[in-house]
Design a protein around this motif. Sequence first.
Motif, PDB file in Angstrom:
ATOM      1  N   ASP A  71      13.998 -15.392  -5.468  1.00 15.98           N
ATOM      2  CA  ASP A  71      15.115 -15.032  -4.595  1.00 15.98           C
ATOM      3  C   ASP A  71      15.885 -16.309  -4.248  1.00 15.98           C
ATOM      4  OD1 ASP A  71      16.840 -14.247  -2.579  1.00 15.98           O
ATOM      5  OD2 ASP A  71      15.386 -12.906  -1.631  1.00 15.98           O
ATOM      6  N   PRO A  72      17.140 -16.427  -4.666  1.00 22.71           N
ATOM      7  CA  PRO A  72      17.901 -17.665  -4.410  1.00 22.71           C
ATOM      8  C   PRO A  72      18.128 -17.948  -2.934  1.00 22.71           C
ATOM      9  CG  PRO A  72      19.338 -15.937  -5.265  1.00 22.71           C
ATOM     10  CD  PRO A  72      17.935 -15.439  -5.414  1.00 22.71           C
ATOM     11  N   ARG A  73      17.943 -16.946  -2.094  1.00 23.20           N
ATOM     12  CA  ARG A  73      18.151 -17.169  -0.661  1.00 23.20           C
ATOM     13  C   ARG A  73      17.109 -18.118  -0.071  1.00 23.20           C
ATOM     14  NH1 ARG A  73      18.654 -10.886   0.912  1.00 23.20           N
ATOM     15  NH2 ARG A  73      16.978 -10.884  -0.640  1.00 23.20           N
ATOM     16  N   ILE A  74      15.983 -18.283  -0.756  1.00 23.74           N
ATOM     17  CA  ILE A  74      14.939 -19.186  -0.261  1.00 23.74           C
ATOM     18  C   ILE A  74      15.500 -20.587  -0.051  1.00 23.74           C
ATOM     19  CG2 ILE A  74      12.776 -20.346  -0.870  1.00 23.74           C
ATOM     20  CD1 ILE A  74      11.933 -17.815  -2.331  1.00 23.74           C
ATOM     21  N   VAL A  75      16.241 -21.077  -1.034  1.00 24.60           N
ATOM     22  CA  VAL A  75      16.773 -22.440  -0.954  1.00 24.60           C
ATOM     23  C   VAL A  75      17.776 -22.560   0.185  1.00 24.60           C
ATOM     24  CG1 VAL A  75      18.032 -24.234  -2.189  1.00 24.60           C
ATOM     25  CG2 VAL A  75      16.376 -22.814  -3.409  1.00 24.60           C
ATOM     26  N   ASP A  76      18.645 -21.573   0.323  1.00 28.10           N
ATOM     27  CA  ASP A  76      19.636 -21.613   1.402  1.00 28.10           C
ATOM     28  C   ASP A  76      18.963 -21.584   2.776  1.00 28.10           C
ATOM     29  OD1 ASP A  76      21.892 -21.795  -0.193  1.00 28.10           O
ATOM     30  OD2 ASP A  76      22.045 -19.621  -0.435  1.00 28.10           O
ATOM     31  N   GLU A  77      17.894 -20.816   2.895  1.00 25.00           N
ATOM     32  CA  GLU A  77      17.178 -20.754   4.176  1.00 25.00           C
ATOM     33  C   GLU A  77      16.609 -22.125   4.547  1.00 25.00           C
ATOM     34  OE1 GLU A  77      15.933 -16.114   3.292  1.00 25.00           O
ATOM     35  OE2 GLU A  77      14.363 -17.641   3.462  1.00 25.00           O
ATOM     36  N   HIS A  78      16.071 -22.826   3.559  1.00 23.49           N
ATOM     37  CA  HIS A  78      15.558 -24.173   3.822  1.00 23.49           C
ATOM     38  C   HIS A  78      16.697 -25.138   4.157  1.00 23.49           C
ATOM     39  CE1 HIS A  78      11.971 -22.520   1.946  1.00 23.49           C
ATOM     40  NE2 HIS A  78      11.303 -23.586   2.309  1.00 23.49           N
ATOM     41  N   ARG A  79      17.778 -25.040   3.407  1.00 22.36           N
ATOM     42  CA  ARG A  79      18.907 -25.952   3.630  1.00 22.36           C
ATOM     43  C   ARG A  79      19.456 -25.803   5.046  1.00 22.36           C
ATOM     44  NH1 ARG A  79      23.949 -24.791   3.541  1.00 22.36           N
ATOM     45  NH2 ARG A  79      23.601 -22.816   2.436  1.00 22.36           N
ATOM     46  N   ILE A  80      19.575 -24.581   5.519  1.00 23.68           N
ATOM     47  CA  ILE A  80      20.102 -24.339   6.868  1.00 23.68           C
ATOM     48  C   ILE A  80      19.206 -24.993   7.922  1.00 23.68           C
ATOM     49  CG2 ILE A  80      20.459 -22.527   8.599  1.00 23.68           C
ATOM     50  CD1 ILE A  80      21.446 -20.745   6.241  1.00 23.68           C
ATOM     51  N   ILE A  81      17.899 -24.909   7.723  1.00 24.03           N
ATOM     52  CA  ILE A  81      16.962 -25.533   8.675  1.00 24.03           C
ATOM     53  C   ILE A  81      17.199 -27.040   8.733  1.00 24.03           C
ATOM     54  CG2 ILE A  81      14.526 -26.053   9.123  1.00 24.03           C
ATOM     55  CD1 ILE A  81      13.922 -23.271   7.824  1.00 24.03           C
ATOM     56  N   TYR A  82      17.320 -27.676   7.571  1.00 28.14           N
ATOM     57  CA  TYR A  82      17.544 -29.131   7.543  1.00 28.14           C
ATOM     58  C   TYR A  82      18.895 -29.500   8.144  1.00 28.14           C
ATOM     59  CZ  TYR A  82      13.573 -29.245   4.306  1.00 28.14           C
ATOM     60  OH  TYR A  82      12.337 -29.116   3.730  1.00 28.14           O
ATOM     61  N   GLU A  83      19.923 -28.716   7.839  1.00 28.06           N
ATOM     62  CA  GLU A  83      21.251 -29.014   8.387  1.00 28.06           C
ATOM     63  C   GLU A  83      21.231 -28.959   9.910  1.00 28.06           C
ATOM     64  OE1 GLU A  83      23.825 -26.236   6.468  1.00 28.06           O
ATOM     65  OE2 GLU A  83      24.103 -27.484   4.679  1.00 28.06           O
ATOM     66  N   LEU A  84      20.514 -27.995  10.459  1.00 28.82           N
ATOM     67  CA  LEU A  84      20.418 -27.889  11.915  1.00 28.82           C
ATOM     68  C   LEU A  84      19.615 -29.052  12.498  1.00 28.82           C
ATOM     69  CD1 LEU A  84      19.853 -24.037  12.199  1.00 28.82           C
ATOM     70  CD2 LEU A  84      21.854 -25.308  13.008  1.00 28.82           C
TER      71      LEU A  84
ATOM     72  N   GLU B 276      10.345 -14.303   4.294  1.00 33.53           N
ATOM     73  CA  GLU B 276       9.261 -14.603   3.356  1.00 33.53           C
ATOM     74  C   GLU B 276       8.177 -13.531   3.411  1.00 33.53           C
ATOM     75  OE1 GLU B 276       8.458 -18.206   1.285  1.00 33.53           O
ATOM     76  OE2 GLU B 276       9.928 -16.636   0.907  1.00 33.53           O
ATOM     77  N   SER B 277       7.911 -13.021   4.600  1.00 34.51           N
ATOM     78  CA  SER B 277       6.916 -11.963   4.741  1.00 34.51           C
ATOM     79  C   SER B 277       7.328 -10.733   3.938  1.00 34.51           C
ATOM     80  CB  SER B 277       6.747 -11.600   6.218  1.00 34.51           C
ATOM     81  OG  SER B 277       5.827 -10.540   6.379  1.00 34.51           O
ATOM     82  N   ARG B 278       8.589 -10.363   4.048  1.00 38.64           N
ATOM     83  CA  ARG B 278       9.075  -9.196   3.300  1.00 38.64           C
ATOM     84  C   ARG B 278       9.013  -9.447   1.798  1.00 38.64           C
ATOM     85  NH1 ARG B 278      12.773  -9.405   7.698  1.00 38.64           N
ATOM     86  NH2 ARG B 278      14.308 -10.540   6.448  1.00 38.64           N
ATOM     87  N   ARG B 279       9.400 -10.653   1.383  1.00 37.03           N
ATOM     88  CA  ARG B 279       9.356 -10.976  -0.048  1.00 37.03           C
ATOM     89  C   ARG B 279       7.922 -10.969  -0.573  1.00 37.03           C
ATOM     90  NH1 ARG B 279      14.085 -14.588   1.098  1.00 37.03           N
ATOM     91  NH2 ARG B 279      12.646 -16.154   1.904  1.00 37.03           N
ATOM     92  N   SER B 280       6.997 -11.480   0.222  1.00 38.01           N
ATOM     93  CA  SER B 280       5.600 -11.550  -0.215  1.00 38.01           C
ATOM     94  C   SER B 280       5.006 -10.162  -0.404  1.00 38.01           C
ATOM     95  CB  SER B 280       4.766 -12.335   0.805  1.00 38.01           C
ATOM     96  OG  SER B 280       5.118 -13.697   0.799  1.00 38.01           O
ATOM     97  N   ILE B 281       5.370  -9.239   0.466  1.00 36.35           N
ATOM     98  CA  ILE B 281       4.853  -7.871   0.332  1.00 36.35           C
ATOM     99  C   ILE B 281       5.411  -7.216  -0.930  1.00 36.35           C
ATOM    100  CG2 ILE B 281       4.901  -5.573   1.372  1.00 36.35           C
ATOM    101  CD1 ILE B 281       4.705  -6.991   4.110  1.00 36.35           C
TER     102      ILE B 281
END
Length: 336
Positions: free
Chosen positions: A272-285, A306-311
Amino acid sequence: MTTDIDLLSTSHLYAVIAEVLDEHIRIGQLPPGLVLLEKPIAEVFQTSRAPVRRALAELESRQLIHRFDGRGFLVGPSSAAVPPIRTPFKALKLSLDAQADAALQTRASWERIYAEVERAVASCLVFGQYRIVEAELADHYRVSRTVARDVLSRLQERGLVRKNQSSHWVAGPLTAKDIRELYELRAALEPVALRGAVRQTPRETLQALCERCSASRRRPWTADMIDRIESDLHESLLLATTNDRLAESLRHIQLPLVETERFLRSLGLPIDPRIVDEHRIIYELLLLHDAVDAAAAALTNHLQAESRRSIIHLKTAAVFTEPPPLASYLARRVGY
């Protein structure tokens, strides 16, 4: 050694490795620009990669090494513009002082193999229930049955294995309920760890992590790339919190989830490409002034996703009639 740590009394192998590498960096035997990789270091210290990974994270927090865009770390701070030196680690012939040598030699036998067994067991949970055959575990690592039993006892203490009614060691299965509960624990603890870790993380490190996420968006997705991005945040950054008990608790909560996802990605499950964006947003903040609370909230949102993706991945893995080959001491149980 450069810190006040007592190597003979510490219970952490990573701390011993970190101090040995620290000393050799400071005396110049590990020169600026030297590429440090987990596997060669683990081979020299006769251990698994897990304590080496944590030792390197510790050295990074001391600004003695920095992450390398190629792979691994380079000796020296990130501000040092030096070309990478790819000398085989074994060829450097590290010399250990008496204290470090004694600390490494007196490690209990079970500790030398524990991390590798722990990861192997955690990786199989998604495929059902497995029996861990004590005799085969001992044969696999060429250790005594007593050592194998010590490893399994410690895995039991940490909730990864248990004894069934037949007194066999078993692990798994990892269920959707387990995944939800483990992620709920992570969502409660990781934001706390983030607040503790960010206080001692150099801004340059956060910038490098953020830039890696941005650069990853322009490259083809690979399992290794996602593994590295996940490890950067959830292992290297968060487990560097100054609260050692929190870090230890988090590591064991993360373990079955992290290893399961890593294993499934290696099989080619969609990323899921959103994984990278989720991490990037955390670092930017985190890089903004006074936005740690917002970063912690973004981390919580990421863990919920991540919980939803893992299931979903768990359900996908259920279609495998036979899991990929695992360690020889793991025997899949059918119809348990």
